[in-house]
Enzyme design. Structure first.
Site, PDB file in Angstrom:
ATOM      1  N   THR A  11      20.989  -9.191  22.553  1.00 19.55           N
ATOM      2  CA  THR A  11      21.494  -7.867  22.169  1.00 19.55           C
ATOM      3  C   THR A  11      20.800  -7.313  20.918  1.00 19.55           C
ATOM      4  OG1 THR A  11      23.224  -9.045  20.987  1.00 19.55           O
ATOM      5  CG2 THR A  11      23.810  -8.153  23.150  1.00 19.55           C
ATOM      6  N   VAL A  14      14.950  -7.914  18.497  1.00 17.19           N
ATOM      7  CA  VAL A  14      13.909  -8.723  19.144  1.00 17.19           C
ATOM      8  C   VAL A  14      14.358  -9.082  20.563  1.00 17.19           C
ATOM      9  CG1 VAL A  14      12.594 -10.868  19.023  1.00 17.19           C
ATOM     10  CG2 VAL A  14      13.048  -9.583  16.928  1.00 17.19           C
ATOM     11  N   CYS A 151       6.504 -11.894  11.433  1.00 16.92           N
ATOM     12  CA  CYS A 151       5.908 -10.645  11.945  1.00 16.92           C
ATOM     13  C   CYS A 151       4.694 -10.177  11.116  1.00 16.92           C
ATOM     14  CB  CYS A 151       6.966  -9.552  12.017  1.00 16.92           C
ATOM     15  SG  CYS A 151       8.089  -9.500  10.610  1.00 16.92           S
ATOM     16  N   SER A 181      13.094  -1.979  11.411  1.00 11.08           N
ATOM     17  CA  SER A 181      13.526  -2.844  12.514  1.00 11.08           C
ATOM     18  C   SER A 181      13.263  -4.311  12.197  1.00 11.08           C
ATOM     19  CB  SER A 181      12.838  -2.449  13.822  1.00 11.08           C
ATOM     20  OG  SER A 181      11.468  -2.722  13.756  1.00 11.08           O
ATOM     21  N   GLU A 204       9.955 -13.478   2.670  1.00 10.39           N
ATOM     22  CA  GLU A 204       8.809 -12.937   3.411  1.00 10.39           C
ATOM     23  C   GLU A 204       7.464 -13.334   2.776  1.00 10.39           C
ATOM     24  OE1 GLU A 204       9.395 -11.449   6.186  1.00 10.39           O
ATOM     25  OE2 GLU A 204       7.659 -10.245   6.712  1.00 10.39           O
ATOM     26  N   LYS A 207       6.485 -16.847   3.458  1.00  9.52           N
ATOM     27  CA  LYS A 207       6.095 -17.043   4.867  1.00  9.52           C
ATOM     28  C   LYS A 207       4.653 -16.595   5.082  1.00  9.52           C
ATOM     29  CE  LYS A 207      10.770 -16.444   6.602  1.00  9.52           C
ATOM     30  NZ  LYS A 207      11.744 -15.448   7.049  1.00  9.52           N
ATOM     31  N   ARG A 238      10.089  -3.128   1.782  1.00  8.27           N
ATOM     32  CA  ARG A 238      10.720  -2.428   2.912  1.00  8.27           C
ATOM     33  C   ARG A 238      10.628  -0.926   2.669  1.00  8.27           C
ATOM     34  NH1 ARG A 238      11.529  -5.063   7.151  1.00  8.27           N
ATOM     35  NH2 ARG A 238      12.921  -6.598   6.227  1.00  8.27           N
ATOM     36  N   HIS A 245       4.693  -2.515  10.811  1.00  4.08           N
ATOM     37  CA  HIS A 245       4.414  -2.964   9.448  1.00  4.08           C
ATOM     38  C   HIS A 245       2.999  -2.522   9.086  1.00  4.08           C
ATOM     39  CE1 HIS A 245       8.114  -4.987   9.631  1.00  4.08           C
ATOM     40  NE2 HIS A 245       7.734  -6.256   9.665  1.00  4.08           N
ATOM     41  N   THR A 333       8.009  -5.822  16.175  1.00  2.00           N
ATOM     42  CA  THR A 333       8.828  -6.512  17.182  1.00  2.00           C
ATOM     43  C   THR A 333       8.030  -6.834  18.447  1.00  2.00           C
ATOM     44  OG1 THR A 333       9.730  -4.459  18.112  1.00  2.00           O
ATOM     45  CG2 THR A 333      10.990  -5.513  16.345  1.00  2.00           C
TER      46      THR A 333
END
Ligand SMILES: NC(=O)c1ccc[n+]([C@@H]2O[C@H](COP(=O)([O-])OP(=O)(O)OC[C@H]3O[C@@H](n4cnc5c(N)ncnc54)[C@H](OP(=O)(O)O)[C@@H]3O)[C@@H](O)[C@H]2O)c1
Length: 354
Positions: A11, A14, A151, A181, A204, A207, A238, A245, A333
């Protein structure tokens, strides 16, 4: 015979992308969708706040959302589970699924850095799938776990690889402008982001800095070895863009770069590890170079190659780093999550792992 696949967390943002990509897929049958206890038991179309630009597929509309239950997934003879769950939830189920014979392709960040877990951006490191054999024998799993990169990292590394191959990398500095998103369906409250930039995204930067070196590393037959030839410094932000992105990238290379040649090197991407495999989700051109002075832009360029291409522009000399700098846009995504997840599944089918 199509492989039976499940989307766990179907739902969410992604999860919806996975549903959209898998519903009419030539090799996969979307057989199961799961959500949290609060929505399980209802029809998919009844519950989901659909936010994808294409209509919800007919096959998905009537599927009944199941609660997250490993035994149900095994009973339903699911071949592969696409995980679009929060990390804390994924941690609890992924290992059990792999132990019970399911191939897990996961967007959650847990286990991404473990040396026997392939972290795949297929054009760059499709050969890291060989680590699955080591994973299976040491962990006694009949299934497997494969991770989709963060991402931003998926978008960045795709642009880095041809430069690395041609000129070598010493230092990479990246400043990001990341779409909303990326924070999930209920992510950033409008009161915080309208008319604003938020200069912090939890976890982030770490990562991007670590995962990039794993993806660009090599599998030595026993373990995936991180690439220590270059370092990455990231600052992640953001911004009020819905999807996509954007990255300002600054690179110190080993060898002197001919700026006019960089566009060609990126467009050709000679060492693309999946270029002869005919995988349905692989973009014709992983990197598209735009020559206009004001491109790429997320709203105009994020869906290039069905969201699987990264668009690069403004390639120019970086005098401070003695290298190059450029601007890149990728779909967070699709290339950054579900699209790469489906591409990985296709690679695993080609390799007879799935
Ligand atoms: N968004 C991106 O661009 C992006 C990119 C790369 C990786 N990722 C990663 O992908 C994963 C999903 O991200 P997202 O943005 O799609 O998040 P999201 O929109 O918040 O969706 C989360 C999904 O997980 C389900 N879920 C939440 N708690 C659960 C529980 N306790 N038990 C079972 N199901 C549960 C939700 O179901 P309900 O609707 O029933 O709550 C929903 O389907 C995360 O690990 C994220 O870090 C996201």
């Amino acid at each position: 015979m199509k492989k039976r696949v499940a989307v766990l967390g179907a739902t969410g943002i992604v999860g919806q992308r996975f549903v959209s990509l898998l519903a009419n897929h030539p090799w996969f049958e979307l057989s199961m969708v799961t959500a949290s206890e609060k929505t399980a038991g209802k029809r998919y179309s009844q519950v989901v706040k659909w936010i994808i630009e294409k209509p919800m597929p007919n096959q998905a509309e009537e599927l009944v959302l199941e609660p997250l239950n490993v035994s149900r997934i095994v009973e339903e003879k699911i071949d592969a589970a696409f995980v679009a769950l929060p990390k804390e939830v994924a941690v609890e189920v992924e290992i059990e699924l792999a132990r019970r014979g399911i191939i897990v392709i996961s967007n959650a960040s847990n286990m991404r850095l473990e040396p026997d877990i392939p972290l795949l951006n297929p054009e760059i490191n499709a050969d890291h799938v060989e680590a699955i054999e080591v994973q299976r024998s040491s962990r006694k799993w009949s299934g497997a776990i494969v991770k989709v990169p963060n991402c931003t990292t998926a978008i960045l590394t795709l642009t880095l690889k041809p430069i690395y191959d041609e000129y070598g990398l010493k230092r990479v500095i990246v400043a990001t402008m990341q779409g909303l998103s990326g924070a999930g369906l209920t992510g950033v409250p409008s009161m915080m982001i309208l008319d604003n930039i938020i200069p912090y995204i939890e976890g982030e930067e770490e990562k991007v800095e670590t995962e990039s070196r794993k993806i660009m590393g090599l599998f030595d037959g026993n373990t995936i070895v991180f690439n220590n030839e270059f370092t990455v410094s990231a600052s992640c932000h953001r911004v009020m863009v819905l999807e996509g992105h954007s990255l300002a990238v600054f690179i110190e290379t080993n060898e002197r770069v001919d700026v006019d040649e960089v566009a060609r090197v990126m467009e050709e991407f000679k060492n693309n590890k999946i270029k002869d495999m005919s995988l349905p989700t692989a973009p014709l051109k992983p990197i598209i170079v735009r020559r206009e002075i004001d491109r790429p832009q997320p709203r105009l360029d994020r869906l290039e190659g069905n969201g699987m291409s990264v668009v690069v522009g403004r390639i120019r000399e970086d005098k401070a780093l003695n290298g190059i700098k450029y601007f890149a846009v990728g779909h967070n995504t699709l290339r950054g999550a579900a699209g790469t997840g489906v591409l990985i599944a296709e690679l695993l089918v080609k390799k007879n792992i799935l």
